[in-house]
Each structure stands twice: as C-alpha cells, then as structure tokens.
Write an enzyme that holds these catalytic residues in place. Structure first.
Site, PDB file in Angstrom:
ATOM      1  N   ASP A 157      -0.157   4.422   0.990  1.00  0.00           N
ATOM      2  CA  ASP A 157      -0.427   5.427   2.032  1.00  0.00           C
ATOM      3  C   ASP A 157       0.328   5.085   3.310  1.00  0.00           C
ATOM      4  O   ASP A 157       0.693   3.939   3.550  1.00  0.00           O
ATOM      5  CB  ASP A 157      -1.933   5.497   2.326  1.00  0.00           C
ATOM      6  CG  ASP A 157      -2.489   4.179   2.820  1.00  0.00           C
ATOM      7  OD1 ASP A 157      -2.370   3.181   2.087  1.00  0.00           O
ATOM      8  OD2 ASP A 157      -3.019   4.131   3.939  1.00  0.00           O
ATOM      9  N   HIS A 216       0.834  -1.208   0.000  1.00  0.00           N
ATOM     10  CA  HIS A 216       0.000   0.000   0.000  1.00  0.00           C
ATOM     11  C   HIS A 216       0.863   1.250   0.000  1.00  0.00           C
ATOM     12  O   HIS A 216       1.958   1.267   0.553  1.00  0.00           O
ATOM     13  CB  HIS A 216      -1.015   0.000   1.151  1.00  0.00           C
ATOM     14  CG  HIS A 216      -0.444   0.015   2.532  1.00  0.00           C
ATOM     15  ND1 HIS A 216      -0.175   1.185   3.207  1.00  0.00           N
ATOM     16  CD2 HIS A 216      -0.112  -0.989   3.385  1.00  0.00           C
ATOM     17  CE1 HIS A 216       0.281   0.903   4.409  1.00  0.00           C
ATOM     18  NE2 HIS A 216       0.353  -0.414   4.551  1.00  0.00           N
ATOM     19  N   ASP A 266       3.471  -6.562   3.399  1.00  0.00           N
ATOM     20  CA  ASP A 266       3.077  -5.597   4.425  1.00  0.00           C
ATOM     21  C   ASP A 266       3.013  -6.258   5.795  1.00  0.00           C
ATOM     22  O   ASP A 266       1.946  -6.384   6.372  1.00  0.00           O
ATOM     23  CB  ASP A 266       1.715  -4.985   4.065  1.00  0.00           C
ATOM     24  CG  ASP A 266       1.328  -3.868   5.019  1.00  0.00           C
ATOM     25  OD1 ASP A 266       2.222  -3.311   5.665  1.00  0.00           O
ATOM     26  OD2 ASP A 266       0.133  -3.555   5.105  1.00  0.00           O
ATOM     27  N   ASP A 294       6.248   1.031   6.708  1.00  0.00           N
ATOM     28  CA  ASP A 294       4.888   0.530   6.486  1.00  0.00           C
ATOM     29  C   ASP A 294       4.165   1.521   5.574  1.00  0.00           C
ATOM     30  O   ASP A 294       3.680   2.533   6.031  1.00  0.00           O
ATOM     31  CB  ASP A 294       4.194   0.397   7.842  1.00  0.00           C
ATOM     32  CG  ASP A 294       2.730  -0.006   7.723  1.00  0.00           C
ATOM     33  OD1 ASP A 294       2.320  -0.442   6.640  1.00  0.00           O
ATOM     34  OD2 ASP A 294       2.016   0.122   8.730  1.00  0.00           O
ATOM     35  N   GLU A 296      -5.214   2.311   2.926  1.00  0.00           N
ATOM     36  CA  GLU A 296      -5.088   1.088   3.729  1.00  0.00           C
ATOM     37  C   GLU A 296      -5.193   1.371   5.215  1.00  0.00           C
ATOM     38  O   GLU A 296      -5.837   0.650   5.962  1.00  0.00           O
ATOM     39  CB  GLU A 296      -3.758   0.398   3.414  1.00  0.00           C
ATOM     40  CG  GLU A 296      -3.649  -1.031   3.937  1.00  0.00           C
ATOM     41  CD  GLU A 296      -3.020  -1.162   5.308  1.00  0.00           C
ATOM     42  OE1 GLU A 296      -2.973  -2.275   5.820  1.00  0.00           O
ATOM     43  OE2 GLU A 296      -2.593  -0.144   5.916  1.00  0.00           O
ATOM     44  N   GLU A 297      -4.555   2.464   5.627  1.00  0.00           N
ATOM     45  CA  GLU A 297      -4.478   2.751   7.070  1.00  0.00           C
ATOM     46  C   GLU A 297      -5.834   3.120   7.670  1.00  0.00           C
ATOM     47  O   GLU A 297      -5.986   3.150   8.875  1.00  0.00           O
ATOM     48  CB  GLU A 297      -3.468   3.886   7.337  1.00  0.00           C
ATOM     49  CG  GLU A 297      -2.043   3.581   6.887  1.00  0.00           C
ATOM     50  CD  GLU A 297      -1.340   2.535   7.749  1.00  0.00           C
ATOM     51  OE1 GLU A 297      -1.962   2.030   8.702  1.00  0.00           O
ATOM     52  OE2 GLU A 297      -0.187   2.222   7.452  1.00  0.00           O
TER      53      GLU A 297
HETATM   54 ZN    ZN Z   1       0.812  -1.564   6.243  1.00  0.00          ZN
END
Ligand code: ZN
Length: 240
Positions: free
Chosen positions: A79, A77, A164, A107, A140-141
């Site tokens: 973001d 991801h 991830d 991340d 995603e977050e």
């Molecule tokens: Zn992540």
C-alpha cells in the site's frame, strides 16, 4: 549481479498501479502473477477484511536449491499513502521522479521491486541459496495493520529483512520508534445542578484527577508520553 535496468523497469511498472492504503487489490493481483511466474508459491491471506482492506497480505515460499541453508524472509508493503494515485514516473538525470505533483510511492514500491529482482536473480543465475519466504503486507500506512494481522505460524524463516526505510544504500535500521495509544472513557452521573448537585459525578473532574496522576513528557531515556485529545461535558445546568 543485479540487473539494474530490469529493477528500474519493475519499479516503474509498480508505481503506475494505484494501491492507496485499503485499496491494494489491483497491485496484489499483479504481484501474485509475477511471483507465480518466478516459481513462488504465494497466496493472499484473508486478513484484509478485518481492517477494511480489499487485499490481505501476500505470503510466499520460494524453494531454494539448499534447503539446509539459512532461510531468509523478505518483506515490503504494497500500500501507499492515499495521495499516491495516478503516478507517472519519469527519469531525469538518472533520478526517478513523478512527472506531476503526486508522490513517487517509492515507499514501498522500491521494496517490492527489490524483492522481485532478488528472486529473478536467484532464478536466472541458479544461485545456491536456502528457501526464501516473502511477506508483502497491506494496510501499513494506517498502522502496520497487515503485519499486525499476519499469521506468524505460516513462517519459518531464520532471519528477516524488511525493505522499507530511507537513507544511503547499505544502511540497516535495527530499531525504530513506535507508539501505543490509550483511549479512556470516563462516565459520570448526571444530576440537576440546582436541585440535587450532590447526586452528580463529574466526569471531567474525574478525568482531570486521573491525568494529574499520569507521568507525562519524558518518562525515561527512550520513552515519552502526552495527553492528546480530551473531550467531555454536556452543559452548565447539569453536571455529569
Ligand atoms: Zn513504508
């Protein structure tokens, strides 16, 4: 086979681009540019407008030399957490760290750097691999929003690797906890507490009865449940 220095360089350049959740457009454009250079047919889908992001998901196809071989999908991801802005990465004793008090945003910029390095290696070494599909999601977050809005009919891969997770190199996560939440509104009937209380329907009492029927705590070996927030009521003189 992997070019470690190039991998680190890619990672450092990615973390310097701000891409807090819902504001991923800048990094999306950078990624599209890099993917095009690698011969990946990539596009940004329109899903971002459905969940408030200025960028949707990047979906890319890389034609491998062996179209009959296993088709692999690589995903990460783009973001980061909202706090992941203006990051200045430095390398100290072989460890990449943020120079100031920001997060590093490994991340999931680490996942993105790995995908780019894998593609570069395939191309550079002219490796005999099958087609590779790329999905780089946004939002995603805030609850895997890009992934939830992804048009799966665009994908044909036989296997997928989502890059991830933490832990030592070589580890594979095959399961992870997830959650569902239920929002319930219970509407009562207002009535004057003195003049006609019998006409009222108390929503709080109804909610209490409903909650008392719910199984909470440990439901089974891998499921738990709880009541998070309860709000209600409009005063003492009326009941509703
Ligand atoms: Zn992540």
């Amino acid at each position: 086979m992997i070019n470690r220095d190039r991998l680190v360089e890619t990672f450092m350049s990615l973390v310097k681009i701000n891409s807090p959740v819902f504001k991923e457009r800048k990094v999306a454009e950078y990624l599209l540019h890099l993917l095009a250079e690698l011969g990946v047919e990539a596009m940004l889908d329109e899903s971002g407008s459905q969940y408030g992001s200025d960028a949707g998901n990047i979906i890319g196809h890389f034609r491998g030399r062996r179209p009959d071989a296993l088709r692999v999908l690589l995903s990460a991801h783009m973001d980061t957490l909202v706090s992941g802005v203006d990051i200045e990465p430095i390398i100290e004793n072989g460890i990449i760290k943020p120079a100031t008090k920001t997060i590093l945003a490994a991340d999931d910029k680490a996942g993105l750097a790995i995908i780019l390095e894998v593609l570069r290696t395939i191309k550079e070494k002219d490796l005999e691999v099958g087609d590779v599909e790329i999905v780089i999601s946004s939002g995603e977050e805030e609850g895997l929003l890009g992934a939830k809005h992804l048009d799966l009919s665009l994908l044909k891969a036989d296997v997928a690797f989502v890059l991830d997770s933490d832990g030592p190199p070589g580890g594979v996560t095959t399961r992870a906890p997830s959650y569902d939440s239920i929002k319930a509104w219970i509407k009562g009937q207002a009535a004057h507490a003195g003049a006609c209380p019998e006409k009222g329907i108390n929503a709080i009492a109804a909610a209490a009865r409903a909650i008392s029927q719910m199984k909470l705590g440990r439901i089974d070996e891998e499921t738990t449940a709880n009541v998070g927030v309860i709000k209600g009521g409009c005063g003492q003189k009326r009941c509703s």
